[in-house]
Design a protein around this motif. Structure first.
Motif, PDB file in Angstrom:
ATOM      1  N   LEU A 127       2.821   1.153   2.957  1.00  0.00           N
ATOM      2  CA  LEU A 127       1.936   0.429   2.185  1.00  0.00           C
ATOM      3  C   LEU A 127       0.957   1.563   1.646  1.00  0.00           C
ATOM      4  O   LEU A 127       0.576   2.213   2.353  1.00  0.00           O
ATOM      5  CB  LEU A 127       0.876  -0.646   3.158  1.00  0.00           C
ATOM      6  CG  LEU A 127       2.630  -1.963   3.614  1.00  0.00           C
ATOM      7  CD1 LEU A 127       1.681  -2.823   4.659  1.00  0.00           C
ATOM      8  CD2 LEU A 127       3.520  -2.908   2.534  1.00  0.00           C
ATOM      9  N   ILE A 130      -3.608  -3.122   2.054  1.00  0.00           N
ATOM     10  CA  ILE A 130      -3.651  -4.852   2.423  1.00  0.00           C
ATOM     11  C   ILE A 130      -5.233  -5.698   1.843  1.00  0.00           C
ATOM     12  O   ILE A 130      -5.727  -4.758   2.551  1.00  0.00           O
ATOM     13  CB  ILE A 130      -3.388  -4.878   4.097  1.00  0.00           C
ATOM     14  CG1 ILE A 130      -2.382  -4.183   4.007  1.00  0.00           C
ATOM     15  CG2 ILE A 130      -3.318  -6.423   3.884  1.00  0.00           C
ATOM     16  CD1 ILE A 130      -1.659  -4.350   5.817  1.00  0.00           C
ATOM     17  N   GLN A 144       0.453  -7.737   1.312  1.00  0.00           N
ATOM     18  CA  GLN A 144       0.624  -6.314   2.060  1.00  0.00           C
ATOM     19  C   GLN A 144       1.539  -5.917   0.464  1.00  0.00           C
ATOM     20  O   GLN A 144       2.440  -6.339  -0.167  1.00  0.00           O
ATOM     21  CB  GLN A 144       1.658  -6.392   2.847  1.00  0.00           C
ATOM     22  CG  GLN A 144       1.052  -7.131   3.957  1.00  0.00           C
ATOM     23  CD  GLN A 144       2.472  -6.718   5.196  1.00  0.00           C
ATOM     24  OE1 GLN A 144       2.276  -5.848   5.864  1.00  0.00           O
ATOM     25  NE2 GLN A 144       3.381  -7.605   4.942  1.00  0.00           N
ATOM     26  N   LEU A 331       0.521 -11.178   5.431  1.00  0.00           N
ATOM     27  CA  LEU A 331       0.298 -10.379   6.588  1.00  0.00           C
ATOM     28  C   LEU A 331       1.271 -11.305   8.157  1.00  0.00           C
ATOM     29  O   LEU A 331      -0.166 -12.569   7.639  1.00  0.00           O
ATOM     30  CB  LEU A 331      -0.102  -9.467   7.100  1.00  0.00           C
ATOM     31  CG  LEU A 331      -0.866  -8.435   8.237  1.00  0.00           C
ATOM     32  CD1 LEU A 331       0.206  -7.818   8.262  1.00  0.00           C
ATOM     33  CD2 LEU A 331      -2.186  -8.657   8.181  1.00  0.00           C
TER      34      LEU A 331
END
Length: 489
Positions: A127, A130, A144, A331
Motif C-alpha cells: 500500500l 490509507i 487502502q 480497512l
C-alpha cells in the motif's frame, strides 16, 4: 530533478537541484534540499521504529515537513496515513488505533510519537497510503490505496494534461483530502514546485493573492466552492496572477456560470473538470472545457471521460469504476468490501454510490447520490456519522442532520436535529438548557466542517417507511418554522 512515482525515488538528480521544489509559510526549499531532508527523515524514522508494511500516521497541516514525511514513507515502503490537525485530537487518536499505526509523526512538532496501543503490519501489502473518510457507522473508514494506483495517477498527469515544463501547483487542500494528491504528485512528478497554502494565509485575501503571485503559480486545483470564494476578491484576476494558466476542478459539480466568471477574470486560462472518489485514487474521469463544450454550456458540465487505465460504466443508474487504480478495499470492513467492490475483466471494481449518465461521446455527467453521503466544500461527509455523534449529546435519544441547498443543488450549510430523551410537544422546539455547549461537545469528535451551523430540538422525529429519520420532513419543518418567523419591528 524530480520524483519518479514508478520507482518511488528521486530522479534526474544531476540537474535542477537548485530549483524550487516546495514552498510553505516558512519559505522555499530547493530540490536538493528536499532530497536531503527526505533522506534525513528516513534515518530518524527507522531509528524511531518505522517498519515496512506497518502504517505510520502523519499529523499536521500544510508544512513542508508533512510532505517530506510522505516522501520518506513512500521510499521506505511504509504506508502513510495523513490526518490534518483540523481534526480534534480524539479523532486523530482514533484513526491511529483503527489502522494500528506503529508511529505518528507530528509534522508541526517534528517529533515521532506512538501511533496506537497495538501496532501491527497490515494484512494488505504494497500500500502507498490509507486515507480516512467519513463513515456511516460513526467511525471514519479507511481507504487502502496501492502503490501501483499512485503510479498510474502520476502517469496520467504527466502524459495527458499537457501542463508544461516544471509547473508550479497551488496546494491549499488538506493532505488528508485525496484531491490534494493531484498537486503534490503532479508537481513532484513533473519536476515543478508545490506551493503549500496554510489556512492563515488563505484567510487574508490580499496576502493570499500576493503569496500566489510571488510564487508564480501556474496550476490551480480546487473545488468549485473554494474558487467561488476567491471571486469576492477583485484582485483575483490575470493582472495580479499572470502566470496562472490552468484550473482543475473536482469533488463538486462545475457550472457554466462559474466557468464564465473565471474566463472573464482569466481570458486565456484552460479549465479541466474531473471526477473520482477517494476509492479510485483521486480521479477517474476528466475533460477539458473546450470551445464546443463551452458553447453548449450544459448545467452542470460533464465530469469527463474515463482515463486510459480506467473503465467507467453505468449500472442501474450508478457510476461504477474498474481498473488497477481502484482501492484494495476498506480497512477491516469486509461488509463494505462485499457490497461495494467487484471484479471486472480481471480488474478491481467499485460501485461509487453516485448517480450518472454517459452520452454517445463517452462523457459522464454526475446526477447526485443514491444514499445520504454529501459533499460540502469538497469534503465527503456521511450524514449518518454526524447523526451518530449528535446522538451522544447529553439527554438526547437520537440525532439527524439535513443539508440545506441552493436552487442549483450546492449545499449551503448543515442543520442538526436532536430528539430529546424527555418527551415534549410536537414540532421544532428550543434546545434543552443542558445543550448550550453542543458545538464544543461535538468538536471533540468531529472536524469543524462536519459540525452543523445550527442545532434544533424535535420531539418524535418523522420517519420514513423504513423507520429512519425522514430528512426531507425535518427540512420542511425547519424551513416552515423559519419562514413563519415575523421580522422584528
Amino acid at each position: 530533478m524530480r520524483f519518479d512515482f514508478n520507482t518511488y525515488d528521486f530522479a534526474d538528480t544531476e540537474t535542477g537541484g537548485n530549483a524550487v521544489a516546495v514552498v510553505d509559510a516558512s519559505g522555499a526549499m530547493s530540490w536538493a534540499a528536499l532530497k536531503a531532508a527526505t533522506e534525513a527523515w528516513e534515518r530518524r524514522a527507522r531509528l524511531a521504529g518505522a517498519t515496512a508494511g506497518v502504517p505510520l500516521a502523519i499529523s499536521g497541516h500544510k508544512e513542508a515537513a508533512f510532505l517530506i514525511a510522505i516522501l520518506g514513507c513512500l521510499r521506505l515502503r511504509v504506508p502513510f496515513v495523513p490526518v490534518d490537525v483540523i481534526n480534534p485530537p480524539e479523532r486523530i487518536a482514533r484513526i491511529g488505533q483503527l489502522v494500528q499505526a506503529g508511529l505518528r509523526y507530528d509534522a508541526q512538532g517534528d517529533a515521532f510519537v506512538p501511533g496506537s496501543d497495538n501496532p501491527a503490519p497490515l494484512a494488505e501489502t504494497g500500500l502507498a497510503y490509507i486515507m480516512f473518510t467519513s463513515g456511516s457507522t460513526g467511525d471514519p473508514k479507511g481507504v487502502q490505496i496501492g502503490r501501483e494506483s499512485v503510479s498510474l495517477f502520476a502517469g496520467w498527469i504527466r502524459d495527458c494534461l499537457n501542463l508544461g515544463a516544471a509547473p508550479v501547483f497551488m496546494d491549499q487542500m488538506l493532505f488528508s483530502f485525496d484531491f490534494s494528491l493531484f498537486n503534490w504528485v503532479g508537481a513532484l512528478e513533473l519536476g515543478g514546485a508545490c506551493v503549500l497554502c496554510q489556512r492563515e494565509t488563505i484567510a487574508q485575501r490580499d496576502t493570499f493573492v500576493a503569496y500566489l503571485a510571488n510564487t508564480r503559480i501556474n496550476v490551480w486545483a480546487s473545488t468549485p466552492s473554494f474558487v467561488r470564494q476567491q471571486l469576492f476578491n477583485p484582485d483575483f484576476n490575470h493582472t495580479h496572477l499572470p502566470d496562472l494558466r490552468v484550473f482543475v476542478f473536482g469533488a463538486e459539480s462545475l457550472t457554466p456560470t462559474l466557468a464564465e466568471e473565471l474566463w472573464q477574470r482569466f481570458p486565456q486560462v484552460r479549465i479541466i473538470n474531473s471526477y473520482g472518489p477517494t476509492e479510485a485514487t483521486c480521479s477517474t474521469t476528466w475533460v477539458e472545457i473546450d470551445p464546443a463544450l463551452r458553447a453548449a454550456a450544459p448545467n452542470p458540465f460533464p465530469i469527463g471521460r474515463a482515463k486510459p487505465y480506467a473503465e467507467v460504466f453505468i449500472e442501474n443508474g450508478e457510476i461504477s469504476i474498474a481498473g488497477d487504480h481502484v482501492m484494495r478495499g476498506y480497512l477491516n470492513r469486509p461488509d463494505l468490501n462485499a457490497s461495494r467492490m467487484f471484479e471486472r475483466n480481471g480488474k478491481r471494481g467499485y460501485r461509487s454510490g453516485d448517480l450518472g449518465e454517459i452520452d454517445a461521446q463517452g462523457l459522464v455527467t454526475f446526477r447526485g447520490r443514491i444514499d445520504d453521503q454529501i459533499k460540502l466544500h469538497g469534503y465527503r461527509i456521511e450524514l449518518a456519522e454526524i447523526d451518530a455523534t449528535i446522538a451522544t449529546l447529553p439527554h438526547v435519544r437520537a440525532g439527524a442532520t439535513v443539508a440545506l441547498r441552493r436552487p442549483d443543488g450546492t449545499i449551503v450549510r448543515l442543520i442538526g436535529f436532536v430528539e430529546p430523551a424527555q418527551t415534549g410537544p410536537a414540532g421544532l422546539q428550543p434546545l434543552p438548557s443542558g445543550l448550550q455547549d453542543w458545538k464544543a461537545i461535538l468538536g471533540k469528535r468531529l472536524p469543524p466542517y462536519m459540525i452543523p451551523s445550527e442545532l434544533v430540538a424535535c420531539h418524535h422525529f418523522p420517519t420514513t417507511s423504513t423507520d429512519k429519520a425522514d430528512r426531507k420532513q425535518l427540512e420542511r419543518l425547519y424551513l416552515e418554522a423559519r419562514l413563519s418567523k415575523k421580522p422584528e419591528s
